[in-house]
Design a protein around this motif. Sequence first.
Motif, PDB file in Angstrom:
ATOM      1  N   ARG A 190      55.770  16.218 -15.776  1.00 57.44           N
ATOM      2  CA  ARG A 190      55.536  17.545 -16.322  1.00 57.44           C
ATOM      3  C   ARG A 190      54.039  17.868 -16.326  1.00 57.44           C
ATOM      4  O   ARG A 190      53.256  17.267 -17.060  1.00 57.44           O
ATOM      5  CB  ARG A 190      56.095  17.644 -17.741  1.00 57.44           C
ATOM      6  CG  ARG A 190      57.607  17.638 -17.826  1.00 57.44           C
ATOM      7  CD  ARG A 190      58.208  18.922 -17.247  1.00 57.44           C
ATOM      8  NE  ARG A 190      57.834  20.095 -18.007  1.00 57.44           N
ATOM      9  CZ  ARG A 190      58.557  20.584 -19.009  1.00 57.44           C
ATOM     10  NH1 ARG A 190      59.690  19.993 -19.369  1.00 57.44           N
ATOM     11  NH2 ARG A 190      58.164  21.684 -19.635  1.00 57.44           N
ATOM     12  N   ALA A 191      53.648  18.831 -15.518  1.00 62.60           N
ATOM     13  CA  ALA A 191      52.237  19.210 -15.396  1.00 62.60           C
ATOM     14  C   ALA A 191      51.809  20.208 -16.454  1.00 62.60           C
ATOM     15  O   ALA A 191      50.623  20.564 -16.532  1.00 62.60           O
ATOM     16  CB  ALA A 191      51.977  19.790 -14.010  1.00 62.60           C
ATOM     17  N   ASP A 192      52.759  20.680 -17.263  1.00 58.54           N
ATOM     18  CA  ASP A 192      52.443  21.675 -18.291  1.00 58.54           C
ATOM     19  C   ASP A 192      52.400  21.067 -19.692  1.00 58.54           C
ATOM     20  O   ASP A 192      52.361  21.788 -20.680  1.00 58.54           O
ATOM     21  CB  ASP A 192      53.486  22.803 -18.268  1.00 58.54           C
ATOM     22  CG  ASP A 192      54.904  22.286 -18.506  1.00 58.54           C
ATOM     23  OD1 ASP A 192      55.164  21.104 -18.219  1.00 58.54           O
ATOM     24  OD2 ASP A 192      55.756  23.072 -18.967  1.00 58.54           O
ATOM     25  N   LYS A 193      52.387  19.736 -19.755  1.00 53.82           N
ATOM     26  CA  LYS A 193      52.387  19.045 -21.033  1.00 53.82           C
ATOM     27  C   LYS A 193      51.084  18.260 -21.204  1.00 53.82           C
ATOM     28  O   LYS A 193      50.916  17.192 -20.606  1.00 53.82           O
ATOM     29  CB  LYS A 193      53.582  18.082 -21.132  1.00 53.82           C
ATOM     30  CG  LYS A 193      54.940  18.761 -21.047  1.00 53.82           C
ATOM     31  CD  LYS A 193      55.240  19.571 -22.288  1.00 53.82           C
ATOM     32  CE  LYS A 193      56.648  20.137 -22.298  1.00 53.82           C
ATOM     33  NZ  LYS A 193      56.949  20.885 -23.518  1.00 53.82           N
ATOM     34  N   PRO A 194      50.141  18.771 -22.006  1.00 49.26           N
ATOM     35  CA  PRO A 194      48.850  18.090 -22.178  1.00 49.26           C
ATOM     36  C   PRO A 194      48.984  16.647 -22.641  1.00 49.26           C
ATOM     37  O   PRO A 194      48.212  15.782 -22.213  1.00 49.26           O
ATOM     38  CB  PRO A 194      48.149  18.942 -23.241  1.00 49.26           C
ATOM     39  CG  PRO A 194      48.752  20.303 -23.087  1.00 49.26           C
ATOM     40  CD  PRO A 194      50.194  20.053 -22.737  1.00 49.26           C
ATOM     41  N   LEU A 195      49.957  16.366 -23.513  1.00 47.32           N
ATOM     42  CA  LEU A 195      50.138  15.004 -24.004  1.00 47.32           C
ATOM     43  C   LEU A 195      50.561  14.069 -22.872  1.00 47.32           C
ATOM     44  O   LEU A 195      50.030  12.960 -22.734  1.00 47.32           O
ATOM     45  CB  LEU A 195      51.175  14.994 -25.121  1.00 47.32           C
ATOM     46  CG  LEU A 195      51.406  13.656 -25.836  1.00 47.32           C
ATOM     47  CD1 LEU A 195      50.115  13.126 -26.436  1.00 47.32           C
ATOM     48  CD2 LEU A 195      52.469  13.814 -26.920  1.00 47.32           C
ATOM     49  N   ALA A 196      51.492  14.517 -22.054  1.00 48.68           N
ATOM     50  CA  ALA A 196      51.954  13.698 -20.935  1.00 48.68           C
ATOM     51  C   ALA A 196      50.855  13.493 -19.900  1.00 48.68           C
ATOM     52  O   ALA A 196      50.827  12.464 -19.199  1.00 48.68           O
ATOM     53  CB  ALA A 196      53.172  14.351 -20.274  1.00 48.68           C
ATOM     54  N   LEU A 197      49.939  14.432 -19.796  1.00 49.75           N
ATOM     55  CA  LEU A 197      48.828  14.334 -18.838  1.00 49.75           C
ATOM     56  C   LEU A 197      47.649  13.539 -19.383  1.00 49.75           C
ATOM     57  O   LEU A 197      46.660  13.333 -18.674  1.00 49.75           O
ATOM     58  CB  LEU A 197      48.353  15.746 -18.455  1.00 49.75           C
ATOM     59  CG  LEU A 197      49.348  16.610 -17.686  1.00 49.75           C
ATOM     60  CD1 LEU A 197      48.806  18.029 -17.518  1.00 49.75           C
ATOM     61  CD2 LEU A 197      49.654  15.998 -16.321  1.00 49.75           C
ATOM     62  N   GLY A 198      47.729  13.124 -20.624  1.00 51.76           N
ATOM     63  CA  GLY A 198      46.649  12.350 -21.219  1.00 51.76           C
ATOM     64  C   GLY A 198      45.468  13.176 -21.674  1.00 51.76           C
ATOM     65  O   GLY A 198      44.384  12.642 -21.928  1.00 51.76           O
ATOM     66  N   GLN A 199      45.659  14.482 -21.814  1.00 51.31           N
ATOM     67  CA  GLN A 199      44.565  15.357 -22.233  1.00 51.31           C
ATOM     68  C   GLN A 199      44.340  15.325 -23.733  1.00 51.31           C
ATOM     69  O   GLN A 199      43.323  15.822 -24.232  1.00 51.31           O
ATOM     70  CB  GLN A 199      44.850  16.788 -21.766  1.00 51.31           C
ATOM     71  CG  GLN A 199      44.903  16.925 -20.251  1.00 51.31           C
ATOM     72  CD  GLN A 199      45.353  18.298 -19.797  1.00 51.31           C
ATOM     73  OE1 GLN A 199      45.820  19.112 -20.592  1.00 51.31           O
ATOM     74  NE2 GLN A 199      45.242  18.559 -18.499  1.00 51.31           N
ATOM     75  N   VAL A 200      45.288  14.781 -24.469  1.00 53.03           N
ATOM     76  CA  VAL A 200      45.177  14.600 -25.912  1.00 53.03           C
ATOM     77  C   VAL A 200      45.985  13.356 -26.248  1.00 53.03           C
ATOM     78  O   VAL A 200      46.981  13.048 -25.601  1.00 53.03           O
ATOM     79  CB  VAL A 200      45.710  15.840 -26.671  1.00 53.03           C
ATOM     80  CG1 VAL A 200      47.186  16.078 -26.386  1.00 53.03           C
ATOM     81  CG2 VAL A 200      45.470  15.724 -28.169  1.00 53.03           C
TER      82      VAL A 200
END
Length: 281
Positions: free
Chosen positions: A68-78
């Motif tokens: 999922r590219a729309d999930k900041p948590l999954a992307l490690g952004q938070v």
Amino acid sequence: MSTVSALVRSTHPGPTATVTLLSLVLGLAVSLEAGPLVVVTVAVLAGQVSIGLSNDLVDLDRDRSVGRADKPLALGQVSPGVVGAAAVASLVVGVAAPFLLSVPAGLAHLVLVASGWAYNLGLKRTAASVVPFVVSFGLLPAVVTLALTPPAPPAAWALGVGAVFGVAIHFTNVLPDLGDDAATGVAGLPHRLGRLPAGVVAFAALAVAACLTLAGQLGSGATAAGPVVAVLGFVVVLGIAAAGTVVVVRGGDTRLLFRLIIVAALVLVGQLALSGAAIVA
């Protein structure tokens, strides 16, 4: 700032803002005083933030597995720690604040928020996935009217509008993710029905919400702007329901369907605002 931005995007800002706006306009409609209005709006906002954050936290592994590219948590952004702390803090505010106004308002919002968390923690994977949406959206008018002095129950038609609108929100919100959900074992009621039946049910529910709103306004005789505006709003929402059904049948963009529901929500909010004290039983 990047962490704050990622955290905000993890709250499901679209639905969170919509529900908060609903509570604000309902509060204005029943003439809540400034203090209680602020408390109700902040409480609903905090409760919805906690639900949105907990959703992404619970779904972290699943979102990563499907990319999922729309999930900041999954992307490690938070980090999960930051999201978890924010979810708990907002939960405490959302649950505690309405009790400052009245015990009934506090209990109603407690059930509303608990219902959202129950969805995140497991009901989303069952045939009862729609129940939390029916409960939460159905209770929203009650949270507002029970914040009055003295607390007052909402009109039955207002509860009905909220409940069926919850069906429309749930069904259209999950349609874009049916493939990802199937790959990770999520099988809520819309998944079991399939894309076409679920989409049709969603817009049928929207049409029912429009009918209940019109009946409630005209039946109470409290439409400040008159029956013409009430009928106009009804026609607009029915038009949106018809357009959404056409998109579903033709296999169009499923993300558009949720946007149509949000637009209809804004129209219904306007109608409810014009209902004034009719929202109160």
